[in-house]
Each structure stands twice: as C-alpha cells, then as structure tokens.
Design an enzyme around this catalytic site. Sequence first.
Site, PDB file in Angstrom:
ATOM      1  N   PRO A   9     -72.954 -34.019 -41.416  1.00 56.98           N
ATOM      2  CA  PRO A   9     -72.078 -35.134 -41.051  1.00 56.98           C
ATOM      3  C   PRO A   9     -71.076 -35.531 -42.122  1.00 56.98           C
ATOM      4  CG  PRO A   9     -74.323 -35.881 -41.434  1.00 56.98           C
ATOM      5  CD  PRO A   9     -74.367 -34.389 -41.389  1.00 56.98           C
ATOM      6  N   ASN A  10     -69.886 -35.826 -41.646  1.00 61.62           N
ATOM      7  CA  ASN A  10     -68.757 -36.337 -42.436  1.00 61.62           C
ATOM      8  C   ASN A  10     -68.058 -35.293 -43.304  1.00 61.62           C
ATOM      9  OD1 ASN A  10     -68.862 -39.161 -41.615  1.00 61.62           O
ATOM     10  ND2 ASN A  10     -70.816 -39.217 -42.706  1.00 61.62           N
ATOM     11  N   ARG A  17     -60.755 -38.317 -47.855  1.00 67.83           N
ATOM     12  CA  ARG A  17     -61.290 -39.569 -48.379  1.00 67.83           C
ATOM     13  C   ARG A  17     -62.132 -39.270 -49.615  1.00 67.83           C
ATOM     14  NH1 ARG A  17     -61.480 -42.234 -43.221  1.00 67.83           N
ATOM     15  NH2 ARG A  17     -59.267 -42.357 -42.787  1.00 67.83           N
ATOM     16  N   TYR A  22     -65.735 -36.074 -53.961  1.00 68.74           N
ATOM     17  CA  TYR A  22     -65.875 -34.795 -53.250  1.00 68.74           C
ATOM     18  C   TYR A  22     -64.708 -33.830 -53.444  1.00 68.74           C
ATOM     19  CZ  TYR A  22     -69.678 -37.309 -51.010  1.00 68.74           C
ATOM     20  OH  TYR A  22     -70.827 -38.018 -50.777  1.00 68.74           O
ATOM     21  N   ASN A  73     -75.227 -27.199 -46.222  1.00 66.58           N
ATOM     22  CA  ASN A  73     -74.928 -28.515 -46.790  1.00 66.58           C
ATOM     23  C   ASN A  73     -75.255 -29.522 -45.690  1.00 66.58           C
ATOM     24  OD1 ASN A  73     -74.086 -30.859 -47.930  1.00 66.58           O
ATOM     25  ND2 ASN A  73     -72.102 -30.081 -48.640  1.00 66.58           N
ATOM     26  N   ALA A  76     -75.779 -36.101 -45.551  1.00 61.15           N
ATOM     27  CA  ALA A  76     -76.739 -37.222 -45.606  1.00 61.15           C
ATOM     28  C   ALA A  76     -78.091 -36.870 -44.976  1.00 61.15           C
ATOM     29  CB  ALA A  76     -76.139 -38.448 -44.933  1.00 61.15           C
ATOM     30  N   HIS A  79     -81.371 -36.142 -46.975  1.00 56.81           N
ATOM     31  CA  HIS A  79     -82.260 -37.176 -47.512  1.00 56.81           C
ATOM     32  C   HIS A  79     -83.112 -37.847 -46.436  1.00 56.81           C
ATOM     33  CE1 HIS A  79     -79.431 -36.413 -50.686  1.00 56.81           C
ATOM     34  NE2 HIS A  79     -78.433 -36.927 -49.989  1.00 56.81           N
ATOM     35  N   ASP A  86     -88.112 -29.158 -40.451  1.00 57.74           N
ATOM     36  CA  ASP A  86     -88.984 -28.404 -39.539  1.00 57.74           C
ATOM     37  C   ASP A  86     -88.257 -27.188 -38.958  1.00 57.74           C
ATOM     38  OD1 ASP A  86     -91.013 -30.207 -39.993  1.00 57.74           O
ATOM     39  OD2 ASP A  86     -90.798 -31.264 -38.091  1.00 57.74           O
ATOM     40  N   GLU A  97     -79.950 -24.583 -50.039  1.00 54.01           N
ATOM     41  CA  GLU A  97     -79.408 -25.947 -49.911  1.00 54.01           C
ATOM     42  C   GLU A  97     -78.253 -26.097 -50.897  1.00 54.01           C
ATOM     43  OE1 GLU A  97     -82.288 -29.080 -50.660  1.00 54.01           O
ATOM     44  OE2 GLU A  97     -80.696 -30.526 -51.102  1.00 54.01           O
ATOM     45  N   HIS A  99     -74.823 -28.685 -52.306  1.00 52.39           N
ATOM     46  CA  HIS A  99     -74.074 -29.945 -52.322  1.00 52.39           C
ATOM     47  C   HIS A  99     -72.854 -29.793 -53.208  1.00 52.39           C
ATOM     48  CE1 HIS A  99     -77.310 -31.881 -50.240  1.00 52.39           C
ATOM     49  NE2 HIS A  99     -78.149 -31.309 -51.092  1.00 52.39           N
ATOM     50  N   LEU A 100     -71.804 -30.480 -52.810  1.00 56.20           N
ATOM     51  CA  LEU A 100     -70.594 -30.529 -53.639  1.00 56.20           C
ATOM     52  C   LEU A 100     -70.871 -31.343 -54.906  1.00 56.20           C
ATOM     53  CD1 LEU A 100     -68.543 -31.410 -50.535  1.00 56.20           C
ATOM     54  CD2 LEU A 100     -67.883 -29.488 -51.984  1.00 56.20           C
ATOM     55  N   SER A 101     -71.477 -32.507 -54.717  1.00 55.03           N
ATOM     56  CA  SER A 101     -71.729 -33.416 -55.830  1.00 55.03           C
ATOM     57  C   SER A 101     -73.109 -33.140 -56.429  1.00 55.03           C
ATOM     58  CB  SER A 101     -71.645 -34.866 -55.348  1.00 55.03           C
ATOM     59  OG  SER A 101     -72.647 -35.121 -54.375  1.00 55.03           O
ATOM     60  N   ARG A 106     -76.502 -39.233 -58.868  1.00 51.07           N
ATOM     61  CA  ARG A 106     -75.935 -40.291 -58.020  1.00 51.07           C
ATOM     62  C   ARG A 106     -77.013 -41.331 -57.655  1.00 51.07           C
ATOM     63  NH1 ARG A 106     -72.472 -37.873 -53.334  1.00 51.07           N
ATOM     64  NH2 ARG A 106     -71.796 -40.058 -53.292  1.00 51.07           N
ATOM     65  N   ARG A 110     -80.290 -40.473 -53.058  1.00 53.70           N
ATOM     66  CA  ARG A 110     -79.819 -39.077 -52.935  1.00 53.70           C
ATOM     67  C   ARG A 110     -80.662 -38.114 -53.776  1.00 53.70           C
ATOM     68  NH1 ARG A 110     -74.809 -39.716 -50.263  1.00 53.70           N
ATOM     69  NH2 ARG A 110     -73.796 -41.654 -50.872  1.00 53.70           N
TER      70      ARG A 110
HETATM   71  O1  CA2 Z   1     -72.436 -33.673 -52.312  1.00 51.67           O
HETATM   72  C1  CA2 Z   1     -72.638 -33.263 -51.169  1.00 51.67           C
HETATM   73  O2  CA2 Z   1     -72.233 -32.182 -50.742  1.00 51.67           O
HETATM   74  C2  CA2 Z   1     -73.388 -34.174 -50.175  1.00 51.67           C
HETATM   75  O3  CA2 Z   1     -74.156 -33.342 -49.313  1.00 51.67           O
HETATM   76  C3  CA2 Z   1     -72.311 -34.914 -49.403  1.00 51.67           C
HETATM   77  C4  CA2 Z   1     -72.884 -35.936 -48.435  1.00 51.67           C
HETATM   78  C5  CA2 Z   1     -73.860 -36.865 -49.138  1.00 51.67           C
HETATM   79  O4  CA2 Z   1     -74.469 -37.736 -48.205  1.00 51.67           O
HETATM   80  C6  CA2 Z   1     -74.942 -36.091 -49.881  1.00 51.67           C
HETATM   81  O5  CA2 Z   1     -75.779 -37.010 -50.550  1.00 51.67           O
HETATM   82  C7  CA2 Z   1     -74.323 -35.129 -50.869  1.00 51.67           C
HETATM   83  C8  CA2 Z   1     -71.758 -36.790 -47.850  1.00 51.67           C
HETATM   84  C9  CA2 Z   1     -70.730 -35.992 -47.127  1.00 51.67           C
HETATM   85  C10 CA2 Z   1     -69.625 -36.940 -46.789  1.00 51.67           C
HETATM   86  O6  CA2 Z   1     -68.417 -36.292 -47.040  1.00 51.67           O
HETATM   87  C11 CA2 Z   1     -67.305 -37.064 -47.111  1.00 51.67           C
HETATM   88  C12 CA2 Z   1     -66.157 -36.429 -47.499  1.00 51.67           C
HETATM   89  C13 CA2 Z   1     -64.999 -37.129 -47.592  1.00 51.67           C
HETATM   90  C14 CA2 Z   1     -64.968 -38.476 -47.294  1.00 51.67           C
HETATM   91  C15 CA2 Z   1     -66.125 -39.110 -46.900  1.00 51.67           C
HETATM   92  C16 CA2 Z   1     -67.306 -38.400 -46.808  1.00 51.67           C
END
Ligand code: CA2
Length: 142
Positions: A9-10, A17, A22, A73, A76, A79, A86, A97, A99-101, A106, A110
């Site tokens: 998601p997102n 954003r 990110y 990836n 959210a 977590h 499963d 797995e 993640h970008l960040s 954080r 997370r």
């Molecule tokens: O760091 C990552 O790749 C995450 O999977 C990104 C998730 C976050 O919930 C994880 O803890 C770490 C959030 C993705 C949301 O991506 C956005 C990108 C641009 C603007 C808003 C959200």
Amino acid sequence: MKILFLNGPNLNMLGQREPEIYGRTTLSEIEATIRRLAKSRGVEVDFWQSNLEGELVTWIQESAGNFDALVLNAAAYTHTSVALRDAISAAGTPTIEIHLSNTAAREEFRHRSLIAPVCRGVIAGFGSMSYSLAFEAAISLT
Ligand code: CA2
C-alpha cells in the site's frame, strides 16, 4: 528464471510525496531499472503494486510453482499482516523482504516485521537501490 516483485500500500505514491523519506524515484522508474537489469541478466520479471492486502495474498499464493523468487515490499502490511506471513509460508516461494527506508532507524512500530521470520533475508535502507540489491540476492538464491 522468473522473479516476482510485489509492492504494498501507498507505494504507488512514491516520488510524489515525502521525498525526504522515500526519495524522488517513482515506482515506475524503479520497475524500469529492474526490467533493464533483468534483460541484461536473461531473467524474467513481473512487477505489481496493490493497496489491497487480499490481492497481495492472492499474488503470493499464485507465485508457488510459477516464480523462482519473490521480492516483497509489503509496506505498512510488513508490521501488521498475519495474512501475508501465512501466504509466504504456505506458498514456499523463496522471499526477500525489502524496504526503501531503514525501518530499524524509524518509529518503534516499524521495528517489528511479521513477515521477516518467513523470508530468506531482509534488505532495507538503500532507497530505490534496495530493489536492485534484492534482484541480485534473488538470483543468488536459486
Ligand atoms: O521503507 C519502506 O519501503 C516501507 O516499506 C514503506 C512503507 C512503510 O509503511 C514501511 O514501514 C517501510 C510506506 C510506503 C508508503 O509510501 C509512500 C510513498 C510516498 C508518499 C507516501 C507514502
């Protein structure tokens, strides 16, 4: 060899954003980089994003027997999602797995990943390069 990239998601908002967290690279640009890499290495890739947990579960289920590795990836859902955990466990597709960040640096919520225990490894904190590193790791898994 076939590698499936799944994004939660997102992540469709990448580059639009919160660039300070990110980065400015969009998901389409990441996909293009992975497709270039895949072509040069003779690897087939599928690359999908969904905001829906159930859709991600279905794609993970369908990876069984159809893909050699899964790069996930889960955003959210990393977590929160017992359903994704499963599905990874049941499908048996070797999963990385990503993640970008750097989630460990954080907020505390997370720090816990429900899916890490059923993945082969975790790559986090390298921005869009996490995807390229995972591509190399996925090749080396098989
Ligand atoms: O760091 C990552 O790749 C995450 O999977 C990104 C998730 C976050 O919930 C994880 O803890 C770490 C959030 C993705 C949301 O991506 C956005 C990108 C641009 C603007 C808003 C959200």
